[in-house]
Design an enzyme around this catalytic site. Structure first.
Site, PDB file in Angstrom:
ATOM      1  N   ASP C  59      -8.507  -8.945 -15.774  1.00 22.26           N
ATOM      2  CA  ASP C  59      -8.289 -10.311 -16.235  1.00 22.26           C
ATOM      3  C   ASP C  59      -6.780 -10.532 -16.391  1.00 22.26           C
ATOM      4  OD1 ASP C  59      -7.966 -12.646 -17.623  1.00 22.26           O
ATOM      5  OD2 ASP C  59      -9.425 -12.172 -19.196  1.00 22.26           O
ATOM      6  N   CYS C  87      18.257 -14.707  -9.718  1.00 22.97           N
ATOM      7  CA  CYS C  87      17.533 -14.226  -8.534  1.00 22.97           C
ATOM      8  C   CYS C  87      17.125 -15.417  -7.678  1.00 22.97           C
ATOM      9  CB  CYS C  87      16.279 -13.457  -8.926  1.00 22.97           C
ATOM     10  SG  CYS C  87      16.472 -12.294 -10.283  1.00 22.97           S
ATOM     11  N   CYS C  90      19.278 -17.175  -4.766  1.00 16.10           N
ATOM     12  CA  CYS C  90      19.286 -16.663  -3.394  1.00 16.10           C
ATOM     13  C   CYS C  90      17.884 -16.511  -2.811  1.00 16.10           C
ATOM     14  CB  CYS C  90      19.978 -15.309  -3.333  1.00 16.10           C
ATOM     15  SG  CYS C  90      21.706 -15.403  -3.812  1.00 16.10           S
ATOM     16  N   HIS C  91      16.933 -16.107  -3.667  1.00 21.00           N
ATOM     17  CA  HIS C  91      15.593 -15.797  -3.141  1.00 21.00           C
ATOM     18  C   HIS C  91      14.610 -16.941  -3.327  1.00 21.00           C
ATOM     19  CE1 HIS C  91      16.653 -11.635  -2.390  1.00 21.00           C
ATOM     20  NE2 HIS C  91      17.118 -11.514  -3.630  1.00 21.00           N
ATOM     21  N   CYS C 124      21.223  -5.914  -6.446  1.00 18.12           N
ATOM     22  CA  CYS C 124      21.430  -7.360  -6.420  1.00 18.12           C
ATOM     23  C   CYS C 124      22.174  -7.823  -7.658  1.00 18.12           C
ATOM     24  CB  CYS C 124      20.093  -8.093  -6.302  1.00 18.12           C
ATOM     25  SG  CYS C 124      19.461  -8.114  -4.606  1.00 18.12           S
ATOM     26  N   CYS C 190      -2.538  19.820 -10.277  1.00 19.79           N
ATOM     27  CA  CYS C 190      -3.386  18.943 -11.085  1.00 19.79           C
ATOM     28  C   CYS C 190      -3.995  17.819 -10.250  1.00 19.79           C
ATOM     29  CB  CYS C 190      -2.591  18.353 -12.249  1.00 19.79           C
ATOM     30  SG  CYS C 190      -2.451  19.505 -13.632  1.00 19.79           S
ATOM     31  N   HIS C 191      -3.155  17.151  -9.455  1.00 21.49           N
ATOM     32  CA  HIS C 191      -3.622  15.891  -8.869  1.00 21.49           C
ATOM     33  C   HIS C 191      -4.329  16.023  -7.523  1.00 21.49           C
ATOM     34  CE1 HIS C 191      -2.277  13.450 -12.087  1.00 21.49           C
ATOM     35  NE2 HIS C 191      -1.050  13.931 -12.037  1.00 21.49           N
ATOM     36  N   ARG C 228       6.293   8.028 -16.150  1.00 21.47           N
ATOM     37  CA  ARG C 228       5.076   8.817 -16.028  1.00 21.47           C
ATOM     38  C   ARG C 228       5.398  10.207 -15.472  1.00 21.47           C
ATOM     39  NH1 ARG C 228       0.050  10.282 -17.714  1.00 21.47           N
ATOM     40  NH2 ARG C 228      -1.410   8.672 -17.128  1.00 21.47           N
ATOM     41  N   CYS C 232       4.494  13.832 -17.104  1.00 18.77           N
ATOM     42  CA  CYS C 232       3.766  14.911 -16.422  1.00 18.77           C
ATOM     43  C   CYS C 232       4.597  16.180 -16.386  1.00 18.77           C
ATOM     44  CB  CYS C 232       3.330  14.477 -15.020  1.00 18.77           C
ATOM     45  SG  CYS C 232       1.860  13.408 -15.047  1.00 18.77           S
TER      46      CYS C 232
END
Lengths: 160, 108, 271
Positions: C59, C87, C90-91, C124, C190-191, C228, C232
Protein backbone atom coordinates in the site's frame (compact mmCIF):
# COMPACT_ATOMS: atom_id res chain seq x y z
CA UNK A 1 35.76 -33.81 -0.06
CA UNK A 2 35.01 -36.87 2.08
CA UNK A 3 31.55 -37.34 3.46
CA UNK A 4 32.83 -36.87 7.00
CA UNK A 5 34.48 -33.60 6.22
CA UNK A 6 31.37 -32.36 4.49
CA UNK A 7 29.27 -33.24 7.50
CA UNK A 8 31.55 -31.38 9.86
CA UNK A 9 31.33 -28.38 7.64
CA UNK A 10 27.58 -28.41 7.45
CA UNK A 11 27.22 -28.93 11.16
CA UNK A 12 29.74 -26.17 11.74
CA UNK A 13 27.76 -23.74 9.69
CA UNK A 14 24.59 -24.60 11.51
CA UNK A 15 26.28 -23.81 14.76
CA UNK A 16 27.29 -20.53 13.23
CA UNK A 17 23.77 -19.77 12.24
CA UNK A 18 22.72 -20.37 15.81
CA UNK A 19 25.32 -18.04 17.15
CA UNK A 20 24.35 -15.33 14.70
CA UNK A 21 20.81 -15.68 15.92
CA UNK A 22 22.06 -15.07 19.39
CA UNK A 23 23.68 -11.89 18.29
CA UNK A 24 20.24 -10.73 17.40
CA UNK A 25 18.99 -11.83 20.78
CA UNK A 26 21.63 -9.79 22.53
CA UNK A 27 20.62 -6.79 20.48
CA UNK A 28 16.95 -7.22 21.19
CA UNK A 29 17.80 -7.18 24.87
CA UNK A 30 19.06 -3.62 24.72
CA UNK A 31 15.54 -2.36 24.25
CA UNK A 32 12.91 -1.07 26.56
CA UNK A 33 12.41 -4.46 28.13
CA UNK A 34 15.84 -4.72 29.71
CA UNK A 35 15.70 -3.41 33.24
CA UNK A 36 12.39 -1.68 33.53
CA UNK A 37 9.51 -3.18 35.44
CA UNK A 38 7.22 -5.18 33.31
CA UNK A 39 3.48 -5.08 32.95
CA UNK A 40 1.56 -8.12 34.08
CA UNK A 41 -1.99 -9.19 33.29
CA UNK A 42 -2.95 -7.78 36.72
CA UNK A 43 -1.35 -4.43 36.02
CA UNK A 44 -3.07 -4.37 32.67
CA UNK A 45 -6.41 -4.97 34.38
CA UNK A 46 -5.71 -2.31 36.97
CA UNK A 47 -4.83 0.20 34.29
CA UNK A 48 -7.88 -0.70 32.24
CA UNK A 49 -10.22 -0.37 35.17
CA UNK A 50 -8.90 3.15 35.77
CA UNK A 51 -9.78 4.03 32.21
CA UNK A 52 -13.20 2.47 32.41
CA UNK A 53 -14.11 4.06 35.77
CA UNK A 54 -13.86 0.74 37.54
CA UNK A 55 -16.06 -1.31 35.25
CA UNK A 56 -14.56 -4.71 34.54
CA UNK A 57 -16.47 -4.99 31.32
CA UNK A 58 -18.26 -7.75 29.48
CA UNK A 59 -16.39 -9.89 27.01
CA UNK A 60 -17.71 -9.36 23.51
CA UNK A 61 -18.49 -6.80 20.82
CA UNK A 62 -14.79 -5.93 20.59
CA UNK A 63 -12.59 -7.56 17.94
CA UNK A 64 -8.82 -7.21 18.09
CA UNK A 65 -7.09 -7.95 14.84
CA UNK A 66 -3.36 -8.72 15.03
CA UNK A 67 -1.11 -10.99 13.00
CA UNK A 68 -0.58 -14.48 14.49
CA UNK A 69 3.16 -13.87 14.55
CA UNK A 70 4.98 -10.56 14.57
CA UNK A 71 8.14 -10.82 12.53
CA UNK A 72 9.41 -7.83 14.46
CA UNK A 73 7.78 -6.38 17.54
CA UNK A 74 8.80 -2.87 16.63
CA UNK A 75 5.96 -2.30 14.21
CA UNK A 76 2.91 -4.47 14.59
CA UNK A 77 -0.30 -3.54 12.79
CA UNK A 78 -3.38 -3.65 15.01
CA UNK A 79 -7.05 -3.00 14.26
CA UNK A 80 -9.79 -2.81 16.86
CA UNK A 81 -13.41 -2.85 15.79
CA UNK A 82 -16.47 -2.59 17.97
CA UNK A 83 -19.93 -3.78 17.15
CA UNK A 84 -21.89 -0.50 17.36
CA UNK A 85 -24.28 1.44 15.10
CA UNK A 86 -22.35 4.67 15.85
CA UNK A 87 -25.48 6.81 15.97
CA UNK A 88 -25.97 9.86 18.19
CA UNK A 89 -27.91 7.72 20.65
CA UNK A 90 -25.72 4.62 20.60
CA UNK A 91 -22.01 4.91 20.01
CA UNK A 92 -18.57 3.98 21.26
CA UNK A 93 -16.99 6.73 23.31
CA UNK A 94 -13.52 5.33 23.67
CA UNK A 95 -11.32 2.38 22.80
CA UNK A 96 -8.29 1.55 24.95
CA UNK A 97 -5.51 -0.77 23.86
CA UNK A 98 -3.52 -2.38 26.64
CA UNK A 99 -0.53 -4.68 26.70
CA UNK A 100 -0.10 -7.49 29.22
CA UNK A 101 3.65 -7.91 28.85
CA UNK A 102 5.22 -4.68 27.66
CA UNK A 103 7.15 -2.64 30.22
CA UNK A 104 4.05 -0.47 30.57
CA UNK A 105 0.49 -1.60 30.02
CA UNK A 106 -0.72 1.54 28.25
CA UNK A 107 -0.53 1.65 24.47
CA UNK A 108 -3.13 4.04 23.14
CA UNK A 109 -6.61 5.38 23.89
CA UNK A 110 -8.93 6.50 21.12
CA UNK A 111 -11.81 8.90 21.61
CA UNK A 112 -14.49 8.07 19.09
CA UNK A 113 -17.63 9.92 17.99
CA UNK A 114 -20.80 9.22 16.01
CA UNK A 115 -19.25 11.31 13.19
CA UNK A 116 -17.05 8.30 12.43
CA UNK A 117 -19.95 6.18 11.19
CA UNK A 118 -18.00 3.03 11.92
CA UNK A 119 -16.26 1.99 15.12
CA UNK A 120 -12.97 0.74 13.76
CA UNK A 121 -9.45 2.10 14.31
CA UNK A 122 -6.07 0.88 13.11
CA UNK A 123 -2.56 1.77 14.20
CA UNK A 124 0.87 0.15 14.62
CA UNK A 125 2.26 -0.77 18.02
CA UNK A 126 5.39 -2.02 19.74
CA UNK A 127 5.41 -5.38 21.43
CA UNK A 128 8.21 -6.47 23.76
CA UNK A 129 7.43 -10.17 23.72
CA UNK A 130 4.83 -12.82 23.06
CA UNK A 131 1.67 -11.81 24.89
CA UNK A 132 -2.01 -11.04 24.94
CA UNK A 133 -3.12 -7.63 23.76
CA UNK A 134 -6.39 -6.40 25.23
CA UNK A 135 -8.86 -3.78 24.15
CA UNK A 136 -11.76 -2.23 26.02
CA UNK A 137 -14.56 -0.17 24.52
CA UNK A 138 -16.53 2.29 26.63
CA UNK A 139 -20.01 2.96 25.21
CA UNK A 140 -21.90 6.23 25.53
CA UNK A 141 -24.14 4.71 28.21
CA UNK A 142 -21.07 3.80 30.29
CA UNK A 143 -21.15 0.08 29.60
CA UNK A 144 -17.80 -1.56 28.87
CA UNK A 145 -16.96 -4.39 26.47
CA UNK A 146 -13.64 -6.13 26.03
CA UNK A 147 -11.75 -8.28 23.58
CA UNK A 148 -8.23 -9.63 23.25
CA UNK A 149 -5.83 -11.47 21.01
CA UNK A 150 -2.69 -13.54 21.57
CA UNK A 151 0.34 -12.71 19.49
CA UNK A 152 3.66 -14.46 19.16
CA UNK A 153 6.57 -12.04 18.91
CA UNK A 154 9.80 -13.31 17.38
CA UNK A 155 11.97 -10.25 18.05
CA UNK A 156 10.95 -7.94 20.87
CA UNK A 157 10.33 -4.44 19.74
CA UNK A 158 10.51 -2.03 22.55
CA UNK A 159 12.75 0.94 22.87
CA UNK A 160 13.62 0.97 19.19
CA UNK B 1 14.55 19.31 6.62
CA UNK B 2 10.80 19.14 6.70
CA UNK B 3 9.23 15.77 7.11
CA UNK B 4 5.60 16.24 6.37
CA UNK B 5 2.79 14.01 7.54
CA UNK B 6 1.02 11.96 4.88
CA UNK B 7 -2.76 12.08 4.87
CA UNK B 8 -5.28 10.30 2.71
CA UNK B 9 -8.76 11.76 2.49
CA UNK B 10 -10.97 10.92 -0.49
CA UNK B 11 -11.53 13.97 -2.70
CA UNK B 12 -15.21 13.20 -3.16
CA UNK B 13 -17.87 11.09 -1.47
CA UNK B 14 -21.61 10.57 -1.57
CA UNK B 15 -23.62 11.93 1.32
CA UNK B 16 -24.02 9.28 4.00
CA UNK B 17 -21.06 7.26 2.77
CA UNK B 18 -18.50 6.02 5.31
CA UNK B 19 -15.05 7.03 4.13
CA UNK B 20 -11.66 5.67 5.14
CA UNK B 21 -9.03 8.14 6.31
CA UNK B 22 -5.36 7.29 6.71
CA UNK B 23 -2.53 9.29 8.23
CA UNK B 24 1.18 8.64 8.57
CA UNK B 25 3.43 10.89 10.59
CA UNK B 26 7.22 10.86 10.53
CA UNK B 27 8.36 10.53 14.14
CA UNK B 28 10.86 8.44 16.09
CA UNK B 29 8.59 7.99 19.09
CA UNK B 30 11.57 8.02 21.44
CA UNK B 31 10.48 5.97 24.45
CA UNK B 32 12.68 7.62 27.07
CA UNK B 33 14.16 4.36 28.31
CA UNK B 34 16.66 3.86 25.53
CA UNK B 35 20.31 4.64 26.14
CA UNK B 36 22.72 6.44 23.89
CA UNK B 37 25.14 3.69 22.87
CA UNK B 38 28.19 5.96 23.13
CA UNK B 39 27.52 7.99 26.28
CA UNK B 40 25.39 5.46 28.15
CA UNK B 41 22.96 8.25 29.01
CA UNK B 42 19.21 7.91 28.72
CA UNK B 43 17.76 9.50 25.60
CA UNK B 44 14.91 11.73 26.81
CA UNK B 45 11.40 10.67 25.94
CA UNK B 46 9.92 12.42 22.95
CA UNK B 47 6.77 11.07 21.45
CA UNK B 48 3.68 12.29 19.70
CA UNK B 49 1.29 12.08 22.64
CA UNK B 50 -1.89 13.29 20.98
CA UNK B 51 -3.54 13.03 17.61
CA UNK B 52 -6.72 14.89 16.71
CA UNK B 53 -8.90 14.77 13.61
CA UNK B 54 -11.59 17.41 13.18
CA UNK B 55 -14.11 17.95 10.42
CA UNK B 56 -15.26 21.52 9.87
CA UNK B 57 -14.00 22.34 13.35
CA UNK B 58 -15.71 19.48 15.16
CA UNK B 59 -13.78 16.55 16.59
CA UNK B 60 -14.27 13.27 14.75
CA UNK B 61 -11.61 11.22 16.49
CA UNK B 62 -8.66 11.78 18.78
CA UNK B 63 -6.08 9.56 20.39
CA UNK B 64 -3.76 9.63 23.38
CA UNK B 65 -0.52 7.90 22.48
CA UNK B 66 2.01 6.21 24.73
CA UNK B 67 5.58 5.07 23.96
CA UNK B 68 4.24 1.68 22.87
CA UNK B 69 2.94 3.20 19.66
CA UNK B 70 5.38 2.37 16.86
CA UNK B 71 7.72 4.91 15.27
CA UNK B 72 6.14 6.88 12.41
CA UNK B 73 2.63 6.69 13.88
CA UNK B 74 0.02 5.42 11.48
CA UNK B 75 -3.75 5.68 11.80
CA UNK B 76 -6.61 4.41 9.73
CA UNK B 77 -10.20 5.19 10.74
CA UNK B 78 -13.57 6.13 9.32
CA UNK B 79 -15.72 9.20 8.99
CA UNK B 80 -19.27 9.61 7.80
CA UNK B 81 -19.52 12.03 4.87
CA UNK B 82 -22.32 14.50 5.56
CA UNK B 83 -21.27 17.75 3.88
CA UNK B 84 -18.37 19.21 1.93
CA UNK B 85 -15.59 20.64 4.03
CA UNK B 86 -12.15 20.21 5.52
CA UNK B 87 -10.55 17.58 7.68
CA UNK B 88 -7.92 19.06 9.97
CA UNK B 89 -5.30 16.86 11.57
CA UNK B 90 -3.07 17.66 14.51
CA UNK B 91 -0.12 15.79 15.98
CA UNK B 92 1.10 17.09 19.33
CA UNK B 93 4.60 16.24 20.50
CA UNK B 94 5.90 16.10 24.10
CA UNK B 95 6.76 19.72 24.89
CA UNK B 96 3.79 21.00 22.95
CA UNK B 97 5.07 21.30 19.39
CA UNK B 98 2.14 20.80 17.04
CA UNK B 99 2.22 19.64 13.44
CA UNK B 100 -0.87 20.09 11.32
CA UNK B 101 -2.23 18.98 7.97
CA UNK B 102 -5.60 19.18 6.27
CA UNK B 103 -7.56 17.65 3.43
CA UNK B 104 -10.69 18.78 1.62
CA UNK B 105 -13.62 16.66 0.60
CA UNK B 106 -16.55 17.40 -1.72
CA UNK B 107 -19.72 15.60 -0.71
CA UNK B 108 -22.49 15.20 -3.27
CA UNK C 1 38.90 -24.24 8.74
CA UNK C 2 37.39 -25.16 12.07
CA UNK C 3 34.01 -23.52 12.38
CA UNK C 4 33.12 -25.07 15.70
CA UNK C 5 36.23 -23.74 17.36
CA UNK C 6 35.52 -20.28 16.03
CA UNK C 7 31.98 -20.39 17.24
CA UNK C 8 32.91 -21.64 20.66
CA UNK C 9 35.39 -18.83 20.91
CA UNK C 10 32.99 -16.15 19.78
CA UNK C 11 30.12 -17.29 21.91
CA UNK C 12 32.17 -17.74 25.04
CA UNK C 13 33.65 -14.33 24.48
CA UNK C 14 30.14 -13.02 24.61
CA UNK C 15 29.34 -15.12 27.60
CA UNK C 16 26.38 -16.64 25.90
CA UNK C 17 27.70 -20.13 25.26
CA UNK C 18 25.16 -21.57 27.66
CA UNK C 19 22.35 -20.07 25.67
CA UNK C 20 23.53 -21.64 22.48
CA UNK C 21 21.68 -24.85 23.13
CA UNK C 22 18.44 -23.07 23.73
CA UNK C 23 18.21 -22.12 20.11
CA UNK C 24 17.18 -24.38 17.33
CA UNK C 25 17.52 -23.69 13.67
CA UNK C 26 14.68 -24.71 11.54
CA UNK C 27 16.11 -26.09 8.34
CA UNK C 28 13.21 -26.32 6.00
CA UNK C 29 14.92 -28.49 3.42
CA UNK C 30 15.52 -32.09 4.37
CA UNK C 31 18.87 -33.78 4.74
CA UNK C 32 22.12 -32.11 5.58
CA UNK C 33 22.90 -30.77 2.15
CA UNK C 34 22.96 -27.07 1.73
CA UNK C 35 20.61 -25.54 -0.72
CA UNK C 36 22.48 -24.23 -3.72
CA UNK C 37 20.36 -21.95 -5.83
CA UNK C 38 20.92 -21.31 -9.49
CA UNK C 39 21.39 -17.70 -10.43
CA UNK C 40 18.14 -17.74 -12.36
CA UNK C 41 16.13 -19.06 -9.46
CA UNK C 42 16.74 -15.94 -7.37
CA UNK C 43 13.79 -14.54 -5.50
CA UNK C 44 13.17 -11.12 -4.08
CA UNK C 45 13.20 -10.68 -0.31
CA UNK C 46 9.46 -10.04 -0.66
CA UNK C 47 9.06 -13.80 -1.10
CA UNK C 48 10.21 -14.38 2.47
CA UNK C 49 8.46 -11.43 4.08
CA UNK C 50 5.42 -12.19 6.24
CA UNK C 51 1.94 -11.09 5.21
CA UNK C 52 1.75 -7.98 7.44
CA UNK C 53 5.13 -6.79 6.15
CA UNK C 54 4.06 -7.36 2.56
CA UNK C 55 0.80 -5.51 3.15
CA UNK C 56 2.74 -2.57 4.51
CA UNK C 57 4.87 -2.52 1.35
CA UNK C 58 1.98 -3.05 -1.05
CA UNK C 59 0.00 0.00 0.00
CA UNK C 60 1.83 3.06 -1.32
CA UNK C 61 0.07 5.16 1.24
CA UNK C 62 0.76 3.28 4.43
CA UNK C 63 4.23 2.13 3.40
CA UNK C 64 6.27 4.26 5.84
CA UNK C 65 9.15 4.46 3.33
CA UNK C 66 7.05 6.96 1.41
CA UNK C 67 7.65 9.51 4.15
CA UNK C 68 11.17 9.64 2.69
CA UNK C 69 10.02 9.48 -0.92
CA UNK C 70 8.03 12.61 -0.04
CA UNK C 71 11.23 14.23 1.24
CA UNK C 72 12.79 13.26 -2.09
CA UNK C 73 9.98 14.91 -4.05
CA UNK C 74 10.42 18.07 -2.05
CA UNK C 75 14.18 18.06 -2.60
CA UNK C 76 13.70 17.43 -6.31
CA UNK C 77 12.35 20.94 -6.75
CA UNK C 78 14.39 22.65 -4.03
CA UNK C 79 17.11 24.97 -5.34
CA UNK C 80 20.46 24.49 -3.66
CA UNK C 81 24.07 25.44 -4.29
CA UNK C 82 25.83 28.31 -6.04
CA UNK C 83 24.35 27.50 -9.44
CA UNK C 84 20.91 28.21 -7.99
CA UNK C 85 19.43 25.06 -9.48
CA UNK C 86 17.27 22.18 -8.40
CA UNK C 87 17.16 18.68 -9.89
CA UNK C 88 14.04 19.78 -11.73
CA UNK C 89 15.89 22.70 -13.39
CA UNK C 90 17.70 20.21 -15.62
CA UNK C 91 15.70 16.98 -15.39
CA UNK C 92 12.21 18.54 -15.27
CA UNK C 93 9.70 16.09 -13.78
CA UNK C 94 11.00 13.12 -11.79
CA UNK C 95 9.23 10.78 -14.23
CA UNK C 96 12.15 11.44 -16.60
CA UNK C 97 14.06 9.10 -14.26
CA UNK C 98 11.92 6.15 -15.31
CA UNK C 99 14.14 3.14 -16.03
CA UNK C 100 17.33 4.91 -14.93
CA UNK C 101 17.83 3.05 -11.65
CA UNK C 102 17.48 -0.33 -13.41
CA UNK C 103 20.89 0.27 -15.00
CA UNK C 104 22.79 1.17 -11.81
CA UNK C 105 25.50 0.70 -10.58
CA UNK C 106 26.97 1.84 -13.85
CA UNK C 107 30.50 2.49 -15.13
CA UNK C 108 31.43 6.17 -15.31
CA UNK C 109 34.24 7.13 -17.68
CA UNK C 110 34.64 10.38 -15.76
CA UNK C 111 35.32 8.56 -12.49
CA UNK C 112 37.01 5.51 -14.02
CA UNK C 113 34.85 3.34 -11.78
CA UNK C 114 31.26 2.48 -10.94
CA UNK C 115 28.61 4.91 -9.76
CA UNK C 116 25.69 3.87 -7.64
CA UNK C 117 22.59 6.07 -7.94
CA UNK C 118 23.74 7.90 -4.81
CA UNK C 119 27.12 8.73 -6.39
CA UNK C 120 25.36 10.07 -9.46
CA UNK C 121 23.08 12.22 -7.32
CA UNK C 122 26.04 13.68 -5.45
CA UNK C 123 27.88 14.18 -8.73
CA UNK C 124 24.98 16.28 -9.96
CA UNK C 125 24.93 18.17 -6.70
CA UNK C 126 28.62 19.02 -6.66
CA UNK C 127 29.27 19.41 -10.43
CA UNK C 128 25.96 20.67 -11.74
CA UNK C 129 24.47 22.51 -8.79
CA UNK C 130 27.69 23.55 -7.04
CA UNK C 131 26.09 22.32 -3.85
CA UNK C 132 27.46 20.24 -0.98
CA UNK C 133 27.26 16.48 -1.39
CA UNK C 134 24.74 14.68 0.78
CA UNK C 135 25.78 12.10 3.34
CA UNK C 136 24.97 8.57 2.18
CA UNK C 137 22.55 7.82 4.99
CA UNK C 138 21.01 11.30 5.30
CA UNK C 139 17.27 11.72 4.95
CA UNK C 140 17.73 13.83 1.83
CA UNK C 141 19.94 11.28 0.09
CA UNK C 142 17.76 8.35 1.09
CA UNK C 143 14.71 10.29 0.00
CA UNK C 144 15.97 11.31 -3.42
CA UNK C 145 17.55 7.89 -4.07
CA UNK C 146 14.27 6.20 -3.14
CA UNK C 147 12.34 8.65 -5.30
CA UNK C 148 14.59 8.05 -8.32
CA UNK C 149 14.49 4.26 -7.87
CA UNK C 150 10.76 4.31 -7.30
CA UNK C 151 10.38 5.65 -10.87
CA UNK C 152 11.65 2.25 -12.04
CA UNK C 153 9.37 0.23 -9.77
CA UNK C 154 8.08 -2.82 -11.62
CA UNK C 155 10.78 -2.58 -14.27
CA UNK C 156 13.32 -5.37 -14.73
CA UNK C 157 16.90 -4.88 -13.57
CA UNK C 158 19.29 -4.70 -16.48
CA UNK C 159 22.79 -3.73 -15.39
CA UNK C 160 25.81 -3.98 -17.63
CA UNK C 161 28.49 -6.38 -16.44
CA UNK C 162 30.64 -6.59 -19.56
CA UNK C 163 33.09 -4.17 -21.15
CA UNK C 164 34.31 -1.48 -18.82
CA UNK C 165 32.08 -2.75 -16.02
CA UNK C 166 33.56 -6.23 -16.11
CA UNK C 167 36.59 -5.75 -13.82
CA UNK C 168 34.31 -4.16 -11.21
CA UNK C 169 31.79 -6.95 -11.52
CA UNK C 170 34.62 -9.44 -11.01
CA UNK C 171 35.79 -7.62 -7.91
CA UNK C 172 32.25 -7.61 -6.59
CA UNK C 173 31.92 -11.31 -7.20
CA UNK C 174 35.17 -11.94 -5.38
CA UNK C 175 34.03 -10.10 -2.28
CA UNK C 176 30.68 -11.91 -2.41
CA UNK C 177 32.53 -15.23 -2.24
CA UNK C 178 35.16 -14.11 0.29
CA UNK C 179 34.84 -15.55 3.79
CA UNK C 180 35.42 -12.89 6.40
CA UNK C 181 35.15 -12.07 10.07
CA UNK C 182 35.26 -14.03 13.29
CA UNK C 183 32.69 -16.43 11.90
CA UNK C 184 34.59 -16.83 8.64
CA UNK C 185 31.57 -16.62 6.38
CA UNK C 186 30.88 -15.17 2.96
CA UNK C 187 27.74 -13.58 1.61
CA UNK C 188 27.31 -16.68 -0.50
CA UNK C 189 27.37 -18.97 2.54
CA UNK C 190 24.24 -17.40 3.97
CA UNK C 191 22.41 -16.11 0.93
CA UNK C 192 22.97 -18.96 -1.51
CA UNK C 193 24.06 -22.05 0.38
CA UNK C 194 21.63 -21.54 3.24
CA UNK C 195 18.71 -19.81 1.59
CA UNK C 196 15.43 -20.77 3.33
CA UNK C 197 17.19 -21.53 6.60
CA UNK C 198 15.88 -19.81 9.67
CA UNK C 199 18.23 -17.62 11.69
CA UNK C 200 16.18 -16.68 14.70
CA UNK C 201 13.48 -14.33 13.42
CA UNK C 202 14.71 -14.29 9.84
CA UNK C 203 14.56 -16.79 7.07
CA UNK C 204 17.60 -16.34 4.87
CA UNK C 205 16.67 -14.82 1.54
CA UNK C 206 18.84 -14.49 -1.53
CA UNK C 207 19.98 -11.19 -0.01
CA UNK C 208 19.20 -9.03 -3.03
CA UNK C 209 19.02 -5.28 -3.39
CA UNK C 210 16.00 -4.86 -5.67
CA UNK C 211 13.90 -3.21 -2.93
CA UNK C 212 16.44 -0.68 -1.61
CA UNK C 213 16.41 1.82 -0.07
CA UNK C 214 14.14 -0.22 2.15
CA UNK C 215 12.11 0.57 5.26
CA UNK C 216 13.34 -1.89 7.85
CA UNK C 217 11.12 -2.59 10.82
CA UNK C 218 14.27 -3.08 12.85
CA UNK C 219 15.66 0.33 11.88
CA UNK C 220 12.23 1.96 12.14
CA UNK C 221 13.29 3.99 9.14
CA UNK C 222 14.46 3.73 5.61
CA UNK C 223 18.06 2.69 4.93
CA UNK C 224 20.47 2.09 2.09
CA UNK C 225 21.73 -1.18 0.65
CA UNK C 226 25.21 -0.34 1.88
CA UNK C 227 23.88 0.06 5.41
CA UNK C 228 22.52 -3.46 5.06
CA UNK C 229 25.90 -4.70 3.84
CA UNK C 230 27.47 -3.17 6.94
CA UNK C 231 24.96 -5.00 9.11
CA UNK C 232 25.64 -8.34 7.40
CA UNK C 233 29.37 -7.80 7.79
CA UNK C 234 28.96 -7.04 11.49
CA UNK C 235 26.80 -10.14 11.97
CA UNK C 236 29.77 -12.32 11.10
CA UNK C 237 32.03 -10.10 13.20
CA UNK C 238 33.80 -8.66 10.18
CA UNK C 239 34.82 -5.01 9.98
CA UNK C 240 32.33 -3.24 7.74
CA UNK C 241 33.40 -0.97 4.90
CA UNK C 242 32.16 2.58 4.42
CA UNK C 243 28.86 3.17 2.70
CA UNK C 244 29.60 4.37 -0.81
CA UNK C 245 33.04 2.72 -0.81
CA UNK C 246 34.35 1.03 -3.95
CA UNK C 247 34.15 -2.38 -2.30
CA UNK C 248 30.43 -1.98 -1.59
CA UNK C 249 29.65 -0.43 -4.96
CA UNK C 250 31.34 -3.32 -6.78
CA UNK C 251 29.49 -5.73 -4.51
CA UNK C 252 26.26 -3.91 -5.33
CA UNK C 253 26.86 -4.49 -9.04
CA UNK C 254 27.44 -8.18 -8.53
CA UNK C 255 24.35 -8.45 -6.35
CA UNK C 256 22.25 -6.48 -8.80
CA UNK C 257 23.45 -8.63 -11.69
CA UNK C 258 22.43 -11.62 -9.60
CA UNK C 259 18.90 -10.28 -9.73
CA UNK C 260 19.03 -9.50 -13.45
CA UNK C 261 15.52 -9.32 -14.86
CA UNK C 262 13.90 -9.11 -11.42
CA UNK C 263 11.48 -6.26 -10.83
CA UNK C 264 12.59 -3.25 -8.85
CA UNK C 265 10.43 -2.87 -5.71
CA UNK C 266 11.77 0.34 -4.21
CA UNK C 267 10.82 1.26 -1.59
CA UNK C 268 10.31 -2.15 -0.02
CA UNK C 269 9.50 -3.00 3.59
CA UNK C 270 11.60 -5.65 5.30
CA UNK C 271 11.98 -7.08 8.77
Amino acid sequence: MSMDKLKTKVLGRRQILKSVGLGALALAGTGLSSKTVQATPDKASEYLSKLTSGAAGTKGKVTVKLPEIAENGRTVPITVSVDSPMTDGDYVKSVHIVSERNPQPEVISFNLSPAMGKAEVSTRMRLGKTQKVRAAAVMNDGSVYTGDKEIKVTIGGCGG
Amino acid sequence: MAKKPRIKVPKTAKSGETILIKTLMSHKMETGVRKNKKTGKLIPRKIINKFVCKFNGKEVMSADLHPAVAANPYFAFYAKATESGTFDFEWIEDGGKTITASGDIVVT
Amino acid sequence: MNFINNITRVTSLLGIASLLLAYTTNVSHSGSNPNPQGVNKMKSGYHWATAPTREMQDDDFSNPAFLWVDIGSEQWTTKDGEAGKSCASCHSGVETMKGVAATYPKYSAEDGKLRAVQHQINNCRTQQMKAKPWKWESDNMLGVAALVKNQSKGMPIKVKVTGEAQPFYNKGKKSYMLRRGGLDMSCKNCHMDYTDTRIRANILSNGLGNGFPTYRLKWQKIGSLHRRFRGCNKNVRATPFKSGSDVYTNLELFLTAHAMGMEIETPSVRN
